[in-house]
Design a protein around this motif. Structure first.
Motif, PDB file in Angstrom:
ATOM      1  N   GLU A 185       0.858  -1.193   0.000  1.00  0.00           N
ATOM      2  CA  GLU A 185       0.000   0.000   0.000  1.00  0.00           C
ATOM      3  C   GLU A 185       0.891   1.239   0.000  1.00  0.00           C
ATOM      4  N   LEU A 186       0.353   2.312  -0.586  1.00  0.00           N
ATOM      5  CA  LEU A 186       1.112   3.555  -0.629  1.00  0.00           C
ATOM      6  C   LEU A 186       1.120   4.153   0.768  1.00  0.00           C
ATOM      7  N   GLU A 187       2.305   4.407   1.291  1.00  0.00           N
ATOM      8  CA  GLU A 187       2.374   4.994   2.626  1.00  0.00           C
ATOM      9  C   GLU A 187       2.541   6.510   2.533  1.00  0.00           C
ATOM     10  N   GLU A 188       3.393   6.951   1.615  1.00  0.00           N
ATOM     11  CA  GLU A 188       3.700   8.386   1.549  1.00  0.00           C
ATOM     12  C   GLU A 188       4.330   8.746   0.213  1.00  0.00           C
ATOM     13  N   VAL A 189       4.054   9.962  -0.247  1.00  0.00           N
ATOM     14  CA  VAL A 189       4.775  10.508  -1.407  1.00  0.00           C
ATOM     15  C   VAL A 189       5.486  11.766  -0.926  1.00  0.00           C
ATOM     16  N   ARG A 190       6.792  11.805  -1.088  1.00  0.00           N
ATOM     17  CA  ARG A 190       7.535  13.016  -0.712  1.00  0.00           C
ATOM     18  C   ARG A 190       7.970  13.729  -1.983  1.00  0.00           C
ATOM     19  N   GLU A 191       7.313  14.835  -2.283  1.00  0.00           N
ATOM     20  CA  GLU A 191       7.676  15.615  -3.470  1.00  0.00           C
ATOM     21  C   GLU A 191       8.743  16.621  -3.083  1.00  0.00           C
ATOM     22  N   TYR A 192       9.672  16.875  -3.975  1.00  0.00           N
ATOM     23  CA  TYR A 192      10.728  17.854  -3.695  1.00  0.00           C
ATOM     24  C   TYR A 192      11.294  18.395  -4.997  1.00  0.00           C
ATOM     25  N   SER A 193      12.005  19.507  -4.896  1.00  0.00           N
ATOM     26  CA  SER A 193      12.592  20.122  -6.087  1.00  0.00           C
ATOM     27  C   SER A 193      14.078  20.318  -5.874  1.00  0.00           C
ATOM     28  N   LEU A 194      14.809  20.203  -6.959  1.00  0.00           N
ATOM     29  CA  LEU A 194      16.243  20.480  -6.895  1.00  0.00           C
ATOM     30  C   LEU A 194      16.467  21.917  -7.378  1.00  0.00           C
ATOM     31  N   LYS A 195      17.611  22.497  -7.019  1.00  0.00           N
ATOM     32  CA  LYS A 195      17.868  23.880  -7.443  1.00  0.00           C
ATOM     33  C   LYS A 195      18.072  23.984  -8.951  1.00  0.00           C
ATOM     34  N   THR A 196      18.206  22.846  -9.591  1.00  0.00           N
ATOM     35  CA  THR A 196      18.310  22.820 -11.055  1.00  0.00           C
ATOM     36  C   THR A 196      16.926  23.002 -11.685  1.00  0.00           C
ATOM     37  N   GLY A 197      15.885  23.036 -10.858  1.00  0.00           N
ATOM     38  CA  GLY A 197      14.525  23.218 -11.369  1.00  0.00           C
ATOM     39  C   GLY A 197      13.780  21.892 -11.527  1.00  0.00           C
ATOM     40  N   GLU A 198      14.479  20.788 -11.384  1.00  0.00           N
ATOM     41  CA  GLU A 198      13.826  19.479 -11.560  1.00  0.00           C
ATOM     42  C   GLU A 198      12.892  19.141 -10.400  1.00  0.00           C
ATOM     43  N   ARG A 199      11.737  18.570 -10.756  1.00  0.00           N
ATOM     44  CA  ARG A 199      10.804  18.125  -9.721  1.00  0.00           C
ATOM     45  C   ARG A 199      10.888  16.611  -9.578  1.00  0.00           C
ATOM     46  N   ARG A 200      11.002  16.159  -8.357  1.00  0.00           N
ATOM     47  CA  ARG A 200      11.152  14.734  -8.105  1.00  0.00           C
ATOM     48  C   ARG A 200      10.187  14.272  -7.017  1.00  0.00           C
ATOM     49  N   ALA A 201      10.038  12.944  -6.887  1.00  0.00           N
ATOM     50  CA  ALA A 201       9.193  12.412  -5.815  1.00  0.00           C
ATOM     51  C   ALA A 201       9.752  11.086  -5.322  1.00  0.00           C
ATOM     52  N   LEU A 202       9.747  10.935  -4.012  1.00  0.00           N
ATOM     53  CA  LEU A 202      10.096   9.626  -3.432  1.00  0.00           C
ATOM     54  C   LEU A 202       8.790   8.960  -3.029  1.00  0.00           C
ATOM     55  N   LEU A 203       8.537   7.790  -3.614  1.00  0.00           N
ATOM     56  CA  LEU A 203       7.332   7.026  -3.280  1.00  0.00           C
ATOM     57  C   LEU A 203       7.693   5.982  -2.232  1.00  0.00           C
ATOM     58  N   ILE A 204       6.943   5.960  -1.152  1.00  0.00           N
ATOM     59  CA  ILE A 204       7.191   4.963  -0.100  1.00  0.00           C
ATOM     60  C   ILE A 204       5.978   4.044  -0.024  1.00  0.00           C
ATOM     61  N   LEU A 205       6.195   2.763  -0.290  1.00  0.00           N
ATOM     62  CA  LEU A 205       5.108   1.784  -0.236  1.00  0.00           C
ATOM     63  C   LEU A 205       5.449   0.731   0.798  1.00  0.00           C
ATOM     64  N   ARG A 206       4.427   0.284   1.510  1.00  0.00           N
ATOM     65  CA  ARG A 206       4.646  -0.682   2.593  1.00  0.00           C
ATOM     66  C   ARG A 206       4.014  -2.019   2.245  1.00  0.00           C
TER      67      ARG A 206
END
Ligand SMILES: C[S@@+](CC[C@H](N)C(=O)[O-])C[C@H]1O[C@@H](n2cnc3c(N)ncnc32)[C@H](O)[C@@H]1O
Length: 228
Positions: A185-206
């Protein structure tokens, strides 16, 4: 000139000197040129892509066992092994070239908490069921495929950590069946941005229950006929 240390400081990331020394050496290996000859923009981009992107969304200390599927040049598994000394990491890749590179790096960096396995994830996961506290992956496959090839190797209660770009929203919708079948199951999505302008996300599933024995299907099938 920017150094790995300055870039990490810019992001407020915490580290110890021996870890920086290891990352410096790793970037040198990755770029194939001595650190003092590395062009500024190459260094900056390599550190963002391979170090900052991995550490930035992690607030907690990782400890226990971690499998990095499709490790390639060692991201994220090798970086996590450098920064979390209580982790025991297996880097998995089916490509000879990646495995040879990784073995060379581990020796040069004198890393004692990392080993490398050359195998397809489908075979490895079937044989090493319920063994790891974490399974990580970046840029290996879409989420539904990753869930099938990674989850069987995870302990019940363990976590999948997947590094994704903004396409994760679509991928999550597409992965509902795979998640149900494999018991995650999806536990959490951590969205974040780098100073290069790129948008990323860490998906945590349990993983909440053992995955059925029929998964993963045989080599290539999860990619050719993904669970939809
Ligand atoms: C695009 S690279 C990404 C490497 C690294 N994770 C990164 O983000 O820089 C994908 C890697 O996954 C490996 N790979 C793809 N499918 C695999 C499978 N089924 N089993 C093992 N390795 C696989 C490839 O050999 C390749 O090294």
């Amino acid at each position: 000139m920017d150094s790995v240390k300055n870039i990490l400081l810019e992001y407020g990331l915490r580290f110890q000197e021996p870890q920086i020394e290891k990352v410096d050496k790793y970037i040198e290996e990755l770029l194939g040129v001595p650190y003092n000859l590395t062009a500024h923009r190459d260094l900056d981009s390599a550190v963002h892509k391979n170090v900052v992107e991995i550490l930035l969304p992690l607030k907690e200390e990782l400890k226990g066992t971690l499998l990095d599927v499709g490790s390639g040049n060692g991201v994220p598994g090798l970086i996590l092994a450098i920064f979390f000394s209580k982790l025991k990491v297996v880097l998995l890749d089916s490509r000879e070239k990646s495995v040879n590179f990784l073995r060379g790096v581990i020796e040069k960096l004198d890393l004692e908490n990392v080993s490398v396995v050359k195998e397809r994830a489908e075979n490895f996961s079937r044989e090493r069921r319920e063994e790891f506290d974490y399974v990580t992956a970046r840029a290996v496959a879409r989420l539904n495929v990753l869930v099938e090839i990674c989850t069987p190797a995870l302990k019940t209660g363990g976590k999948l950590l997947f590094y994704k770009g903004p396409s994760y929203i679509e991928e999550l919708k597409e992965a509902q069946r795979a998640m149900k079948e494999l018991k995650v199951e999806l536990e959490e999505v951590r969205e974040y941005s780098l100073k290069t302008g790129e948008r990323r996300a860490l998906l945590i599933l349990r993983k909440y229950e053992s995955s059925p024995e029929k998964y993963p299907r045989r080599v290539g099938v999860p990619f050719k006929r993904p669970l939809l």
